[in-house]
Design an enzyme around this catalytic site. Structure first.
Site, mmCIF file in Angstrom:
data_model
loop_
_atom_site.group_PDB
_atom_site.id
_atom_site.type_symbol
_atom_site.label_atom_id
_atom_site.label_comp_id
_atom_site.label_asym_id
_atom_site.label_seq_id
_atom_site.Cartn_x
_atom_site.Cartn_y
_atom_site.Cartn_z
ATOM 1 N N ARG A 56 -9.405 14.114 38.182
ATOM 2 C CA ARG A 56 -10.169 12.967 37.656
ATOM 3 C C ARG A 56 -11.647 13.095 38.042
ATOM 4 N NH1 ARG A 56 -10.277 8.469 40.430
ATOM 5 N NH2 ARG A 56 -8.053 8.399 40.896
ATOM 6 N N TYR A 83 -23.927 4.107 15.691
ATOM 7 C CA TYR A 83 -22.523 4.375 15.377
ATOM 8 C C TYR A 83 -21.717 3.074 15.501
ATOM 9 C CZ TYR A 83 -17.808 6.165 15.951
ATOM 10 O OH TYR A 83 -16.463 6.392 15.823
ATOM 11 N N ASP A 107 -28.339 9.466 21.264
ATOM 12 C CA ASP A 107 -27.081 10.022 20.772
ATOM 13 C C ASP A 107 -27.442 11.166 19.820
ATOM 14 O OD1 ASP A 107 -24.763 10.610 19.289
ATOM 15 O OD2 ASP A 107 -24.015 8.554 19.416
HETATM 16 C C1 LIG Z 1 -17.962 9.662 16.448
HETATM 17 C C2 LIG Z 1 -19.228 9.225 17.061
HETATM 18 C C3 LIG Z 1 -19.245 8.582 18.307
HETATM 19 C C4 LIG Z 1 -17.969 8.250 19.053
HETATM 20 O O1 LIG Z 1 -17.298 9.392 19.445
HETATM 21 P P1 LIG Z 1 -15.701 9.442 19.705
HETATM 22 O O2 LIG Z 1 -15.526 10.820 20.237
HETATM 23 O O3 LIG Z 1 -15.024 9.177 18.418
HETATM 24 O O4 LIG Z 1 -15.409 8.381 20.715
HETATM 25 C C5 LIG Z 1 -20.462 8.223 18.834
HETATM 26 N N1 LIG Z 1 -21.618 8.470 18.178
HETATM 27 C C6 LIG Z 1 -21.644 9.076 16.978
HETATM 28 C C7 LIG Z 1 -22.940 9.308 16.302
HETATM 29 C C8 LIG Z 1 -20.453 9.471 16.377
HETATM 30 O O5 LIG Z 1 -20.488 10.060 15.170
#
Ligand SMILES: *Cc1c(COP(=O)(O)O)cnc(C)c1O
Length: 422
Positions: A64, A117, A189
């Site tokens: 973990r 997102y 992101d």
């Molecule tokens: C899919 C996505 C997420 C979330 O990711 P998961 O792995 O599905 O939890 C976050 N940001 C963006 C831009 C995404 O496309």
């Protein structure tokens, strides 16, 4: 979560995706990183065990906290993002939520945009406010509005570019410089762009987050998330994750590592195809609008040219005839999974109501300016001409349906798909 500049530190990106993170341990001479399924790591010497447990010597205690396969994955992403440290999570949303809950406390404010997102948007609307964290969501491409929200005071500026699903572009360098003048942490992101197309750290981001589920892994067979940044911040988030437990599974880490070796090849192909497809769609009479930052018609094409090395593999477009057209058109595509993910080797398509914004109500989607007949199209690594032919035959079918006065009854998969398999 380690600070090293291995032999890959100075290699070019196509070399880094292959080699980075792979050469840190001698895996009994195996050339490939093994999947270490062990939950715990045992030591005969209590002193050695204590030193590792205290973080004074390298090694692992409990999976973990850290795991060798998982560390190899983190190291590969860390090198690609040019960061000091990285840590990973069970999914992209775990990466995002763990990061925000680590950095924010009751009474803090976070500034972001409306087009994050869908899951992130839900964190902003539903979960952070419950902990007395104030969220300000600005119009996505309104840089002045974002700047003045930052200047009014906040702890974190959270950005995403390109955005989902209308592929807007945000000037990361401009906003990061304003944020830093006001002691605000900038999180970006980078899922859509990937480190092949965009380097947020070079543009001023403090932390870069990824859903590794998408382009990094690239094969739609493993969930994962990762954050990269300076050691002091990554350490805090890593500690929160150690305790709250959203760790990446070693099997998923292995799949992501393997997928990433072709990241550079895949993304370069996807960039090229997406641009050609965007031009094709833009010229088609049944397509009312195409959203792709590589098009000169895109409202922030100039920013995209400045901050990206390629425009990415995701585009969206809207059709004449509303949602009925979407329902008639999409099932005709032979070479597209109609599914909620993106960034895979196969092309994936779907309307935002079932993909990025599945968590949102129709009202919320409308408020985000998402056209009713929008389709998000994540370009795979298929031959470009086959994808264009496929879209072309789907649109031709739609044209027939519209000419018949919109009898949209028969929406079964294109018969060509079955004949291909036979
Ligand atoms: C899919 C996505 C997420 C979330 O990711 P998961 O792995 O599905 O939890 C976050 N940001 C963006 C831009 C995404 O496309």
């Amino acid at each position: 979560m380690e600070k090293t500049t291995g032999r890959d530190g100075r290699a070019r990106v196509g070399t880094q995706v292959v080699w980075a993170g792979e050469d840190k341990d001698n895996w009994q001479s195996a050339t490939q990183v093994p999947v270490v399924h062990s939950v715990a790591f045992g030591y005969r010497s209590i002193d050695e065990w204590l030193n590792i447990a205290r973080g004074e010597a390298p090694g692992h205690i409990y999976s973990r906290n850290t795991n060798p396969t998982v560390v190899a994955f983190e190291e590969k992403v860390r090198c690609l993002e040019g960061a000091e440290a990285a840590t990973s999570f069970s999914s992209g949303m775990a990466a995002i939520s763990n990061t925000l809950f680590t950095l924010l406390s009751p009474g803090d404010r976070i500034v972001s945009v409306k087009d994050t997102y869908g899951g992130t948007n839900k964190l902003f609307l539903e979960f952070l406010p419950r902990f007395q964290i104030e969220v300000t969501m600005c119009e996505t491409a309104n840089h002045q509005a974002i700047e003045s929200a930052v200047v009014r005071g906040c702890k974190v500026l959270y950005l995403e570019s390109p955005t989902n699903p209308t592929i807007k572009i945000i000037d990361l360098a401009r906003l990061a410089s304003v944020a830093h003048r006001h002691n605000v942490l900038v999180i970006v992101d980078n899922t859509f762009a990937t480190p092949i197309n965009q380097s947020p750290h070079e543009l001023g981001a403090d932390l870069v987050v990824h859903s590794a589920t998408k382009f990094l892994g690239g094969h739609a067979d493993a969930l994962g998330g990762v954050i990269c940044g300076p050691m002091h911040l990554v350490k805090q988030v890593h500690h929160f994750r150690e305790i709250t437990g959203a760790c990446l599974d070693p099997s998923a880490a292995y799949l992501l590592l393997r997928g990433m070796k072709t990241l550079n090849l895949r993304v370069r192909q996807q960039n090229q195809s997406a641009l050609k497809i965007a031009h094709f769609l833009e010229a088609h009479p049944l397509v009312t609008k195409v959203f792709y930052p590589g098009l000169e018609s895109h409202e922030n094409h100039d920013i995209a040219c400045r901050q990206m090395r390629g425009f990415g593999g995701v585009l969206s477009f809207s059709l004449k005839g509303g949602f009925d057209s979407v329902k008639a058109f999409l099932p005709r595509l032979r070479y597209a999974h109609l599914a909620a993910n993106l960034g895979a080797v196969e092309t994936v398509a779907g309307p935002p109501a079932t993909t990025s914004h599945v968590e949102c109500t129709p009202k919320e989607r409308e408020a985000s300016g998402i056209p009713e007949a929008l389709i998000r199209y994540s370009v795979g690594i298929e031959d470009t001409e086959d994808l264009i032919d496929d879209l072309s035959q789907g649109l031709e079918h739609l044209s027939g349906q519209l000419a018949e006065g919109g009898s949209f009854g028969d929406a079964c998969r294109g018969s060509g798909f079955n004949s291909l398999l036979e």
